[in-house]
Design a protein around this motif. Structure first.
Motif, PDB file in Angstrom:
ATOM      1  N   ALA A 196       0.834  -1.205   0.000  1.00  0.00           N
ATOM      2  CA  ALA A 196       0.000   0.000   0.000  1.00  0.00           C
ATOM      3  C   ALA A 196       0.866   1.251   0.000  1.00  0.00           C
ATOM      4  O   ALA A 196       0.553   2.250  -0.657  1.00  0.00           O
ATOM      5  CB  ALA A 196      -0.935  -0.011   1.207  1.00  0.00           C
ATOM      6  N   GLY A 197       1.978   1.198   0.745  1.00  0.00           N
ATOM      7  CA  GLY A 197       2.914   2.323   0.752  1.00  0.00           C
ATOM      8  C   GLY A 197       3.555   2.531  -0.609  1.00  0.00           C
ATOM      9  O   GLY A 197       3.716   3.661  -1.077  1.00  0.00           O
ATOM     10  N   LEU A 198       3.935   1.425  -1.280  1.00  0.00           N
ATOM     11  CA  LEU A 198       4.496   1.510  -2.631  1.00  0.00           C
ATOM     12  C   LEU A 198       3.492   2.141  -3.588  1.00  0.00           C
ATOM     13  O   LEU A 198       3.840   2.984  -4.421  1.00  0.00           O
ATOM     14  CB  LEU A 198       4.878   0.110  -3.128  1.00  0.00           C
ATOM     15  N   SER A 199       2.235   1.721  -3.470  1.00  0.00           N
ATOM     16  CA  SER A 199       1.184   2.269  -4.320  1.00  0.00           C
ATOM     17  C   SER A 199       0.976   3.752  -4.049  1.00  0.00           C
ATOM     18  O   SER A 199       0.801   4.548  -4.975  1.00  0.00           O
ATOM     19  CB  SER A 199      -0.124   1.504  -4.101  1.00  0.00           C
ATOM     20  N   SER A 200       0.999   4.135  -2.773  1.00  0.00           N
ATOM     21  CA  SER A 200       0.855   5.547  -2.417  1.00  0.00           C
ATOM     22  C   SER A 200       1.996   6.378  -2.980  1.00  0.00           C
ATOM     23  O   SER A 200       1.841   7.569  -3.241  1.00  0.00           O
ATOM     24  CB  SER A 200       0.808   5.706  -0.890  1.00  0.00           C
ATOM     25  N   GLY A 201       3.164   5.726  -3.171  1.00  0.00           N
ATOM     26  CA  GLY A 201       4.322   6.410  -3.723  1.00  0.00           C
ATOM     27  C   GLY A 201       4.339   6.448  -5.242  1.00  0.00           C
ATOM     28  O   GLY A 201       5.303   6.930  -5.839  1.00  0.00           O
ATOM     29  N   GLY A 202       3.299   5.923  -5.885  1.00  0.00           N
ATOM     30  CA  GLY A 202       3.190   6.021  -7.335  1.00  0.00           C
ATOM     31  C   GLY A 202       3.570   4.777  -8.106  1.00  0.00           C
ATOM     32  O   GLY A 202       3.568   4.793  -9.341  1.00  0.00           O
ATOM     33  N   LEU A 203       3.893   3.672  -7.420  1.00  0.00           N
ATOM     34  CA  LEU A 203       4.244   2.429  -8.101  1.00  0.00           C
ATOM     35  C   LEU A 203       3.013   1.538  -8.275  1.00  0.00           C
ATOM     36  O   LEU A 203       1.936   1.840  -7.762  1.00  0.00           O
ATOM     37  CB  LEU A 203       5.335   1.687  -7.327  1.00  0.00           C
ATOM     38  N   LYS A 204       3.190   0.408  -8.994  1.00  0.00           N
ATOM     39  CA  LYS A 204       2.111  -0.549  -9.224  1.00  0.00           C
ATOM     40  C   LYS A 204       2.535  -1.906  -8.661  1.00  0.00           C
ATOM     41  O   LYS A 204       3.050  -2.757  -9.381  1.00  0.00           O
ATOM     42  CB  LYS A 204       1.804  -0.656 -10.714  1.00  0.00           C
ATOM     43  N   PRO A 205       2.339  -2.106  -7.350  1.00  0.00           N
ATOM     44  CA  PRO A 205       2.812  -3.346  -6.728  1.00  0.00           C
ATOM     45  C   PRO A 205       1.892  -4.530  -6.972  1.00  0.00           C
ATOM     46  O   PRO A 205       0.667  -4.393  -6.949  1.00  0.00           O
ATOM     47  CB  PRO A 205       2.842  -2.985  -5.234  1.00  0.00           C
ATOM     48  N   PHE A 206       2.497  -5.686  -7.221  1.00  0.00           N
ATOM     49  CA  PHE A 206       1.777  -6.953  -7.253  1.00  0.00           C
ATOM     50  C   PHE A 206       2.179  -7.696  -5.981  1.00  0.00           C
ATOM     51  O   PHE A 206       3.318  -8.136  -5.837  1.00  0.00           O
ATOM     52  CB  PHE A 206       2.159  -7.770  -8.489  1.00  0.00           C
ATOM     53  N   CYS A 207       1.244  -7.803  -5.046  1.00  0.00           N
ATOM     54  CA  CYS A 207       1.511  -8.461  -3.768  1.00  0.00           C
ATOM     55  C   CYS A 207       1.130  -9.928  -3.893  1.00  0.00           C
ATOM     56  O   CYS A 207      -0.049 -10.271  -4.007  1.00  0.00           O
ATOM     57  CB  CYS A 207       0.725  -7.790  -2.644  1.00  0.00           C
ATOM     58  N   ILE A 208       2.128 -10.797  -3.893  1.00  0.00           N
ATOM     59  CA  ILE A 208       1.917 -12.221  -4.139  1.00  0.00           C
ATOM     60  C   ILE A 208       2.087 -12.992  -2.835  1.00  0.00           C
ATOM     61  O   ILE A 208       3.180 -13.028  -2.255  1.00  0.00           O
ATOM     62  CB  ILE A 208       2.901 -12.739  -5.202  1.00  0.00           C
ATOM     63  N   ILE A 209       0.986 -13.589  -2.368  1.00  0.00           N
ATOM     64  CA  ILE A 209       0.988 -14.308  -1.094  1.00  0.00           C
ATOM     65  C   ILE A 209       0.277 -15.639  -1.281  1.00  0.00           C
ATOM     66  O   ILE A 209      -0.844 -15.672  -1.805  1.00  0.00           O
ATOM     67  CB  ILE A 209       0.270 -13.501   0.006  1.00  0.00           C
TER      68      ILE A 209
END
Length: 526
Positions: A358-371
């Protein structure tokens, strides 16, 4: 990552001590050449002087007035933005701290809210906004009580105490103010989110600073340790402030005792600076790299997903991957080798992984969180929104989980019959994306929820909301498609879905029936 008391050319040292009010706190910032001391004596003397019209702001603050009289805060009233603090003198900053204390106490004593954490963060808040350049620099607050002085400085305090409808949130909210770098609902996520913002900043080549403030209560939560472990490994430039308000989990501790959770800060600093710890961390890095050398189980769904992700990442530099779990799926090695600086394996720290993303996304990136699904339940209480996949009219298919694909299959069948329906992916059951559900209800005649669960699940959750929201009082009609409330005999997944009425054909037939096209629905199922 660093743990600091902020050593710039401006700072504040504050101490509060009142045994009767059970108010005791230390917050030290080494710069502004001022020392503010609020002792038990000043509090008690203030309490006896409220009848005097000439009493100071400090006196009126600490006497906890029993009237609704508006206390004077002229300096605070003149502050429009936190950046104005940089123009104040040391004397004016001390007065401003008094006035904020006036404002907080005039409200908190009525609402029976805890005073200690709020008052302990006043000087810290002033120092942070004096030293850093918010909102360019990102300041993240962990506990709700710590944000009260921050809310006062950003002109939002007046709507908080009463919590009226459409009022200001009592927690930080990105939708509410640009000074809130991350939305919070509970404690212990500031380090995870801050790390995400810091890494996003580094990848994008920016130079803003990230500060995470956490107190001596929320620092004990597991996610904080997951975040610090990952932050130590990534070694991204960020500041973590442990605000020790001398509030521990042992309320019977003798007054004035130094045995508070502040010992945790010094203990961890010693560990991180020790040669043994540094050698161990480097050894762990090498072992992790060695462990990632694997021989690639036949082509799997994960392989296809990883290959598609690599292709997208080649076209979009903002795509990053966050992985959590005991072992990394072999298919992800391809992405890690191709984009090592955009791959983050946080280990078995799922809650941190989601907040970090969520922090990465708030910083303008497009994270794929794989769990892995077996571990995802540890992250269920983190940030989420649904999405509309295909726009249509009259009928909206709201799928949940694996059933989204079946909704898309139904869309394909219906389009051949000249019917264009909307397909939406709920993505989350809790928290439910109420804006998405409300929009679907207001723009369609029929809403069909589809889930691979039985009565009492996602569909029931949607029904509860649209009933209380008054949507069922209007034009919308709702139908759920769920598993039958009983056992299905052993069969293949496709056969079980057919028996349960959850195939694309069943979904399409339901839509046709609602539209009065019964004959076509029967033909579709024949």
């Amino acid at each position: 990552m660093g743990s600091t008391s902020i050593g710039y050319q401006a700072g504040i040292s504050a101490r509060f001590d009142d045994r009767n009010l059970n108010l005791r706190s230390d917050a030290t910032l080494s710069s502004l050449p001022c020392k503010v001391d609020f002792s038990r004596k000043s509090f008690l003397s203030a309490a006896t002087s409220t009848h005097n019209k000439e009493c100071s702001n400090r006196a009126r603050v600490c006497s906890l007035p029993n009237t609704d009289e508006k206390l004077e805060t002229p300096l605070l009233d003149s502050i429009e933005t936190p950046s104005q603090l940089k123009n104040l003198t040391v004397k004016e900053l001390k007065v401003l701290a008094d006035e904020i204390r006036t404002e907080l106490l005039s409200v908190l004593w009525k609402t029976r809210k805890s005073m200690k954490p709020s008052l302990a963060a006043i000087e810290l808040t002033l120092a942070l906004h004096y030293v850093f350049r918010a909102p360019v620099d990102k300041i993240l607050w962990d506990a709700v009580e710590q944000t009260y002085a921050h809310k006062v400085l950003t002109r939002r305090w007046s709507s908080i105490p009463s919590r009226q409808n459409n009022g200001v949130s009592s927690v930080t909210s990105r939708l509410e103010s640009e000074y809130d770098s991350f939305g919070t609902g509970h404690g212990c996520n500031s380090i995870s989110a801050g790390l995400g913002l810091a890494v996003a900043r580094d990848i994008k080549g920016k130079r803003d600073r990230v500060v995470a403030v956490i107190d001596s209560v929320t620092i004990t939560a597991g996610q904080a340790y997951e975040a610090m472990s990952n932050a130590g490994y990534l070694d991204s430039n960020m500041i973590v402030i442990l605000n020790d308000n001398r509030h521990s989990l042992h309320p019977n501790m003798a007054d004035g005792s130094k045995a508070s959770i502040s010992a945790l800060s010094s203990f961890m600093s010693k560990i991180q600076s020790s040669q043994i710890f540094r050698k161990f961390r480097e050894l762990a890095k090498r072992d992790a790299e060695t462990a990632n050398i694997v021989v690639k189980d036949r082509r799997t769904y994960s392989d296809c997903f990883a290959e598609a992700l690599v292709k997208e990442a080649e076209k979009d530099r903002d795509i990053v991957v966050v992985h959590a779990g005991i072992e990394m799926d072999p298919s992800l090695v391809t992405f890690q080798e191709r984009f090592p600086e955009r791959f983050f394996n946080v280990g078995m720290a799922e809650q941190h992984a989601v907040t970090f993303s969520a922090g990465l996304s708030s910083g303008g990136l497009k994270p794929f969180c794989i769990i892995p699904s077996a571990f995802l339940q540890r992250a269920y209480d983190q940030i989420g929104r649904g999405r509309v996949l295909l726009e249509g009219q009259d009928v909206a298919l709201l799928g949940y989980g694996a059933m989204v694909q079946n909704c898309l299959n139904a869309h394909s069948l219906l389009s051949k019959l000249g019917l264009n329906v909307t397909v939406a992916d709920a993505r989350f059951c809790k928290p439910l994306d109420i804006k998405l559900v409300r929009d679907l209800c207001q723009n369609h005649k029929f809403l069909i929820t589809v889930e691979e669960g039985c009565v009492g699940g996602f569909g029931s959750h949607v029904a509860q909301f649209i009933a209380l929201d008054g949507q069922l009082d209007g034009k919308i009609k709702w139908r759920p498609i769920v598993l039958p409330d009983g056992y299905i005999e052993e069969a293949s997944p496709n056969e079980q879905l057919a028996l349960a009425g959850l195939t694309g054909h069943h979904i399409a037939a339901t839509a046709l029936s609602l539209l009065g096209r019964t004959r076509e629905a029967l033909l579709l199922m024949s």
